[in-house]
Write an enzyme that holds these catalytic residues in place. Sequence first.
Site, PDB file in Angstrom:
ATOM      1  N   ASP A 140      -1.014  15.915  -0.789  1.00 15.74           N
ATOM      2  CA  ASP A 140      -2.004  16.122   0.279  1.00 15.74           C
ATOM      3  C   ASP A 140      -3.131  17.061  -0.122  1.00 15.74           C
ATOM      4  OD1 ASP A 140      -0.200  18.486   0.519  1.00 15.74           O
ATOM      5  OD2 ASP A 140      -1.467  18.926   2.250  1.00 15.74           O
ATOM      6  N   ASP A 200      -1.069  21.242  -3.718  1.00 15.74           N
ATOM      7  CA  ASP A 200       0.363  21.395  -3.991  1.00 15.74           C
ATOM      8  C   ASP A 200       0.936  20.053  -4.448  1.00 15.74           C
ATOM      9  OD1 ASP A 200       0.497  19.853  -1.679  1.00 15.74           O
ATOM     10  OD2 ASP A 200       0.794  21.589  -0.398  1.00 15.74           O
ATOM     11  N   TYR A 207       2.458  21.263   8.476  1.00 17.19           N
ATOM     12  CA  TYR A 207       1.952  20.162   9.299  1.00 17.19           C
ATOM     13  C   TYR A 207       2.836  19.946  10.521  1.00 17.19           C
ATOM     14  CZ  TYR A 207      -1.146  19.366   5.387  1.00 17.19           C
ATOM     15  OH  TYR A 207      -2.098  19.534   4.414  1.00 17.19           O
ATOM     16  N   GLU A 210      -9.239  25.313  -1.307  1.00 15.98           N
ATOM     17  CA  GLU A 210      -8.310  24.199  -1.549  1.00 15.98           C
ATOM     18  C   GLU A 210      -8.899  22.881  -1.036  1.00 15.98           C
ATOM     19  OE1 GLU A 210      -3.530  23.301  -1.289  1.00 15.98           O
ATOM     20  OE2 GLU A 210      -4.419  24.638   0.202  1.00 15.98           O
TER      21      GLU A 210
END
Length: 497
Positions: free
Chosen positions: A82, A85, A236, A476
């Site tokens: 995603d 990571d 999430y 990120e």
Amino acid sequence: MWPHSPALPSHILLLVLLASSIFLPLSTSIHDYHDALTKSILFFEGQRSGRLPPDQRATWRGDSAISDGMKAGVDLEGGYYDAGDNVKFGFPLAFTTTMLAWGVAEFGELMPPDDLRNAEVAVRWATDYLLKTISHPGLIFVQVGDPINDHNCWERPEDMDTARTVYNVTAERPGSEVAGETAAALAAASMVFRETDPEYADMLMAGARKAFNFADTYKGAYSDDPGLKAGVCPFYCDFDGYQDELLWGAAWLRRASEEDTYLEYIQNNGKTLGAEENINEFGWDNKHAGLNVLVSKEFMEGQVLSMESYKGSADSFMCTLVPESTSSHIQYTPGGLIYKPGGSNMQHVTSISFLLLTYAKYLSQSSMTVNCGNITVGPTALISQAKNQVDYLLGDNPMNMSYMVGYGTRYPQRIHHRGSSLPSISIHPQPIRCKDGSDYYRSPDPNPNPHIGAIVGGPGDDDVFEDDRADFRKSEPTTYINAPLVGVLGYFAANPN
């Protein structure tokens, strides 16, 4: 302006032109939207999980996580990581897929052939994986990877030695938000492949129906279960409830199938599922603003009068973006960027820009406008607003920095991304274990593998960006930042002025 759009009556055209003048002036910079489009799609190749194909263009990446699901007796190879990571989070992955597919469905015909083909490949890489997640009766796989262990390491996906824990939802442990978003993703993607690969499109539609039936039959939020919560939160969690994903999934099944069954579902369940709540949010967790834009098309173009309230809600959302309207407004930075607190702000910029552009298209095709009380807003104004956001992202900002890696002359060099910040496996074939990457994480040096096309979280509310790898909220990249922008850049590549 739009293919096959009717000519606007003179009185509406006047309103459109007047409304467009209330916005911040359009940028005078000339951007290469085609180059940005190409790179925004290339980004997804750097996020791939699984065995990489021979035509892989992000050559700093290698095969990874090819045994995902094996310990659970299932094949869960593939899909996308995603962000920076090495976890495959199903909820944002499905939303990413929906937005990629929606962009191709709305604006694909405007894209150059090579970009359209690569965008379709990016969609298919996701849908091939999503089909695997729903292939076993009675359950849907929603995540691969233990996020706590993963986030404690700084290692390349090719070297992962953390647990590849598999998480699923069942009738007893429901996850209507993930299942509903998966249904939306597969239905939207079926439209992408309807003409070029009808057999695959049929497979996607069958999967969408299956996922939606699961979501609707076994209602519940996946992060309400203690076992699942430990894996999906705090990353999430379902903060906004699963009800919007049920309507969202139904809306996409209606759009892709044109079947009245799904229209009736929206008509019968809209109020009980909170269609009129949180109308000014849109992202991986809250679908309301996107739902209203999507469903309003039924009223504007299909004259389905029962859907008129969705246009009203979509109009209300658009009015919050208009500085001159009397509505309460979304926050902007001094430099003009949409800003919402919480980190990874560019996700809001790209998703809202997509809704602005898509709603402008629907308004144009139906010769309608938006009434913001004291002013009337037309399609041109919404397009201008989207363009202002895109141009800021590409470099027209107080930092004079593009927030897309590889675009322009100045862009983030130290993004918060393991594979980008560590030596490529092609150059450094020896494993870099969990804590061995810490020196690279702390290094002030630029990342050795530029992740071309990656869009970072972006500057703070003061327009300042420090280019600090440790500041993940700003540095990120994520798939759901890039996904909505693909369609937007497809439009501006064809209509740069």
